[in-house]
Design an enzyme around this catalytic site. Structure first.
Site, PDB file in Angstrom:
ATOM      1  N   GLN A 256      22.720  77.914  28.462  1.00 44.97           N
ATOM      2  CA  GLN A 256      21.352  77.199  28.610  1.00 44.97           C
ATOM      3  C   GLN A 256      21.099  76.932  29.956  1.00 44.97           C
ATOM      4  OE1 GLN A 256      18.965  75.069  26.791  1.00 44.97           O
ATOM      5  NE2 GLN A 256      18.362  74.400  28.570  1.00 44.97           N
ATOM      6  N   THR A 257      19.966  77.231  30.112  1.00 44.34           N
ATOM      7  CA  THR A 257      19.401  76.868  31.713  1.00 44.34           C
ATOM      8  C   THR A 257      17.920  76.867  31.666  1.00 44.34           C
ATOM      9  OG1 THR A 257      19.533  77.445  34.053  1.00 44.34           O
ATOM     10  CG2 THR A 257      19.484  79.334  32.569  1.00 44.34           C
ATOM     11  N   ARG A 258      17.495  76.112  32.826  1.00 43.94           N
ATOM     12  CA  ARG A 258      16.122  76.029  33.137  1.00 43.94           C
ATOM     13  C   ARG A 258      15.956  76.312  34.526  1.00 43.94           C
ATOM     14  NH1 ARG A 258      16.846  70.681  34.874  1.00 43.94           N
ATOM     15  NH2 ARG A 258      15.049  70.525  36.334  1.00 43.94           N
ATOM     16  N   ASN A 259      16.597  76.789  34.910  1.00 34.89           N
ATOM     17  CA  ASN A 259      16.824  77.051  36.549  1.00 34.89           C
ATOM     18  C   ASN A 259      17.243  78.420  37.068  1.00 34.89           C
ATOM     19  OD1 ASN A 259      16.015  74.427  37.978  1.00 34.89           O
ATOM     20  ND2 ASN A 259      17.820  73.864  36.862  1.00 34.89           N
TER      21      ASN A 259
ATOM     22  N   ALA B  63      20.881  68.836  30.850  1.00 39.17           N
ATOM     23  CA  ALA B  63      19.478  68.432  30.469  1.00 39.17           C
ATOM     24  C   ALA B  63      19.332  66.886  31.171  1.00 39.17           C
ATOM     25  CB  ALA B  63      19.477  68.086  29.040  1.00 39.17           C
TER      26      ALA B  63
ATOM     27  N   ARG C 225     -22.052  68.331  39.455  1.00 42.62           N
ATOM     28  CA  ARG C 225     -22.817  67.984  38.715  1.00 42.62           C
ATOM     29  C   ARG C 225     -24.222  68.771  38.375  1.00 42.62           C
ATOM     30  NH1 ARG C 225     -22.338  63.110  35.908  1.00 42.62           N
ATOM     31  NH2 ARG C 225     -20.333  61.973  36.792  1.00 42.62           N
TER      32      ARG C 225
ATOM     33  N   ILE D 158     -16.624  60.891  43.238  1.00 43.45           N
ATOM     34  CA  ILE D 158     -16.049  59.301  43.401  1.00 43.45           C
ATOM     35  C   ILE D 158     -14.808  59.419  42.721  1.00 43.45           C
ATOM     36  CG2 ILE D 158     -16.326  57.062  42.561  1.00 43.45           C
ATOM     37  CD1 ILE D 158     -19.481  57.935  42.861  1.00 43.45           C
TER      38      ILE D 158
HETATM   39  S1  PPS Z   1     -17.692  60.526  39.050  1.00 43.06           S
HETATM   40  O1  PPS Z   1     -17.452  59.053  38.902  1.00 43.06           O
HETATM   41  O2  PPS Z   1     -16.450  61.101  40.086  1.00 43.06           O
HETATM   42  O3  PPS Z   1     -17.907  61.328  37.966  1.00 43.06           O
HETATM   43  O4  PPS Z   1     -19.118  60.784  40.116  1.00 43.06           O
HETATM   44  P1  PPS Z   1     -19.648  62.018  41.045  1.00 43.06           P
HETATM   45  O5  PPS Z   1     -19.635  63.147  40.161  1.00 43.06           O
HETATM   46  O6  PPS Z   1     -18.893  62.223  42.177  1.00 43.06           O
HETATM   47  O7  PPS Z   1     -21.218  61.538  41.112  1.00 43.06           O
HETATM   48  C1  PPS Z   1     -21.394  60.476  41.928  1.00 43.06           C
HETATM   49  C2  PPS Z   1     -23.188  60.716  42.479  1.00 43.06           C
HETATM   50  O8  PPS Z   1     -23.774  60.464  41.565  1.00 43.06           O
HETATM   51  C3  PPS Z   1     -24.901  59.572  42.203  1.00 43.06           C
HETATM   52  N1  PPS Z   1     -24.848  58.499  41.028  1.00 43.06           N
HETATM   53  C4  PPS Z   1     -24.087  57.606  40.692  1.00 43.06           C
HETATM   54  N2  PPS Z   1     -22.843  57.358  41.276  1.00 43.06           N
HETATM   55  C5  PPS Z   1     -22.105  56.352  40.812  1.00 43.06           C
HETATM   56  N3  PPS Z   1     -22.470  55.310  39.672  1.00 43.06           N
HETATM   57  C6  PPS Z   1     -23.684  55.669  39.084  1.00 43.06           C
HETATM   58  N4  PPS Z   1     -24.090  55.145  37.944  1.00 43.06           N
HETATM   59  C7  PPS Z   1     -24.393  56.909  39.699  1.00 43.06           C
HETATM   60  N5  PPS Z   1     -25.556  57.252  39.183  1.00 43.06           N
HETATM   61  C8  PPS Z   1     -25.811  58.270  39.986  1.00 43.06           C
HETATM   62  C9  PPS Z   1     -24.572  59.109  43.349  1.00 43.06           C
HETATM   63  O9  PPS Z   1     -25.272  59.705  44.251  1.00 43.06           O
HETATM   64  C10 PPS Z   1     -23.165  59.745  43.485  1.00 43.06           C
HETATM   65  O10 PPS Z   1     -23.159  60.553  44.982  1.00 43.06           O
HETATM   66  P2  PPS Z   1     -22.268  60.431  46.123  1.00 43.06           P
HETATM   67  O11 PPS Z   1     -22.020  61.726  46.776  1.00 43.06           O
HETATM   68  O12 PPS Z   1     -20.801  59.954  45.766  1.00 43.06           O
HETATM   69  O13 PPS Z   1     -22.928  59.463  46.821  1.00 43.06           O
END
Ligand code: PPS
Length: 568
Positions: free
Chosen positions: A194-197, A292, A434, A474
């Site tokens: 038996q191996t996984r490498n 394992a 987005r 974010i």
């Molecule tokens: S996440 O949490 O990772 O899904 O967010 P993300 O896709 O990076 O989107 C963040 C950008 O959407 C705008 N925005 C908001 N941000 C935070 N909270 C809320 N409720 C919200 N509504 C709109 C905002 O401009 C963020 O842009 P960035 O570029 O981060 O400034």
């Protein structure tokens, strides 16, 4: 040792064509479950008889019996639970007495499960009994606690069609097929490995010695799945086995692939491995040190004693009905240019050994690998699959509050990578994503997670294809970022950049005027104001842009990449 299957009869749960048609008709009116790769692997081994005498996913009675005494209810030795996990929502839609179609990701029906019982899993207890720990540094425990459903569904199975495999078809066999092949070749004594490498010289020598000891032929029976995060991908690994096959004496070994979902349960898993090989027709089975093994804990200690698997399997070999060949570690003796068991090394000689993890690290860093460690064909194959870091793909994942400077840093990096050339580059900035990928999503926890996971998926594909993905969402939730890291690290580098500009600074900049709106209550659930941000615990790079120019901030990331070897 006999050719009987474990528990007496070799099970085959795949039904004939007529019954398959009945099941297909039945499937129109019954619920379906889509199984993941791990569950399909278990299903395949139950259906094809590798898990004989099991005839389905365990019921709670067998499960409890296995946990309590390592035996099925009827007394047959069985070391680990083989259960089908489902989510709470799925469990609510099912009931005992009902049948359910089990499908693969493409929707093909593999089998029908006749449900006998459904129960909520006490996973902490299971982890403690099966793995001896609830520490999620253990990959088996992590799968159980974090990547599997809350309930188990037990019952008997009828197989419609074994799961499909498109790669290396020639190397796949059911237990009856292998047994027939052994008979045809006139092999009566067969030792399973038996191996996984990849097979390096130490393991090669071990198998040769085992053949010698047992006067047997060899079944090289590697796991045809990635067993543990960080393992060499299995396609590369199988090309390595094919290359090493040529080093064995002619007509004495056979290579076959085993679709096993490893649990990394150490000694108990060694018993399962032995049972599987018995069912495939082996008369002997090799158990080595740290068989394992789940790897070490972060503090460097082991989960199981290194000799544990050899001792347990040897103690139970009569009952297992397969001869256990325990093997200690093989080391390279320079003066002899040969591998031998550590205890047989002649005095005053120079011994070399290199841990597999160190070997993999050297490979990934593009360092030279010593010739004594493995075969030239294996080095070549591995280098093809694992180029040095400056040729690997990677993902830069900038995370931080809105207005922290993520997008600006991302844009500068994008331009700098294009200027350097050599790898394709993709920018997955929050706004771009987005607009294009996630236009239907809002900012609830659920939607943010979906959004970030989509980014992670695209980035993982880019990384796999050796490009550079620059992400700048974010991504406020630590657990989601961790998932993405795990996914991407299978294919290349993951560089988490925490753009840690404090909220006050982001708010005072307020480039989009969103903070003012959030404070005024015009936007609800705004990150940092009335929605959480969980800062990364161990990011590769942390940048506070309060006092830095955007170019200086991007420079910090480039310097990290250069230090880590991703750019030259
Ligand atoms: S996440 O949490 O990772 O899904 O967010 P993300 O896709 O990076 O989107 C963040 C950008 O959407 C705008 N925005 C908001 N941000 C935070 N909270 C809320 N409720 C919200 N509504 C709109 C905002 O401009 C963020 O842009 P960035 O570029 O981060 O400034």
């Amino acid at each position: 040792f006999s050719w009987d299957a474990h528990g007496g009869t070799l099970v085959n749960l795949v039904v004939d064509e007529e019954r398959a048609q009945v099941l297909k008709d039945l499937s129109q009116g019954i619920p379906s479950l889509t199984l993941n790769g791990r569950q399909l692997a278990d299903l395949e081994l139950i259906l094809n008889g590798a898990f004989s005498p099991l005839r389905g996913f365990m019921t709670s009675a067998d499960y409890e019996s296995v946990l309590d005494r390592m035996r099925l209810q009827d007394g047959t030795l069985w070391p680990l639970p083989i259960c089908l996990d489902v989510t709470e929502a799925e469990a609510r839609g099912l009931e005992p007495g009902q049948s359910v179609a089990l499908r693969d990701a493409e929707g093909f029906m593999v089998a029908v499960l006749h449900i006998q019982d459904i129960w909520p899993a006490d996973k902490e207890r299971e982890a403690e009994i099966v793995y001896g720990t609830t520490d999620t540094a253990h990959p088996g425990v992590d799968t159980l606690l974090h990547q599997s459903g809350t309930h188990y569904v037990g019952g008997t199975l009828e197989g419609v069609q074994l799961p499909l495999h498109y790669a290396f078809k020639r190397l796949r066999h059911t237990p009856p097929e292998l047994r027939t092949l052994f008979r045809k070749l006139g092999w009566r004594r067969i030792v399973g490995f038996q191996t996984r490498n990849p097979l390096h010289r130490a393991q090669f020598e071990m198998t040769l010695r085992a053949m010698d000891q047992a006067k047997a032929n060899l079944l090289l029976h590697p796991v045809a799945r990635r067993a543990r995060p960080g393992d060499i991908d299995y396609y590369t690994r199988i090309r390595c086995y094919q290359a090493v096959s040529r080093y064995y004496p002619p007509n004495m070994m056979l290579l076959s692939l085993l679709p096993l979902a490893m649990r990394m349960a150490g000694p108990k898993e060694a018993l399962l491995h032995a049972i599987i090989r018995k069912n495939y027709g082996c008369t002997h089975f090799i158990v080595g040190r740290d068989h394992a093994s789940p790897g070490k804990r972060p503090d460097g200690t082991s989960f199981y004693p290194p000799e544990g698997a050899m001792e347990l399997a040897t103690d139970l070999q009569e009952e297992l009905g397969i001869g256990i060949l325990p093997f200690e570690e093989m080391v390279y003796v320079m003066e002899e240019d040969a591998y031998m068991p550590a205890s047989e090394v002649p005095p005053d000689t120079t011994v070399r050994s290199l841990a597999l993890d160190d070997f993999h690290r050297r490979l990934r860093e593009g360092k030279r690998v010593p010739e004594w460690f493995t075969f030239p064909e294996v080095i070549e194959e591995l280098q093809r699959g694992y180029p040095p870091r400056h040729k690997q793909g990677f993902t830069i994942f900038c995370t931080g509050l809105s207005g922290a400077g993520k997008s600006t840093i991302a844009r500068i990096l994008y331009a700098r990578f294009l200027e350097m050339g050599g790898r394709p580059v993709t920018l997955l900035d929050g706004d771009i994503v987005r607009r294009n990928l996630s236009s239907e999503l809002g900012f609830s926890k659920e939607h943010r997670d979906i959004n970030v996971r989509r980014i992670g998926f695209v980035a993982s594909e880019i990384t796999k294809n050796r490009g550079i993905a620059i992400c700048a969402p974010i991504a406020p939730y630590a657990a989601t970022r961790r998932q993405i890291r795990r996914l991407i690290e299978n294919y290349g580098g993951f560089v988490e950049v925490h753009v840690a500009t404090p909220l006050e600074v982001c708010e005072s900049r307020d480039r989009k005027g969103l903070y003012a709106k959030a404070r005024a209550g015009l936007i609800k659930g705004f990150t940092g104001i009335d929605d959480p941000y969980e800062p990364p615990e161990a990011p590769e790079v942390t940048i506070d842009t309060t006092e830095l120019t955007p170019d200086e901030a991007a420079q910090e990331v480039l310097l990290f990449l250069e230090r880590a070897g991703y750019i030259k």
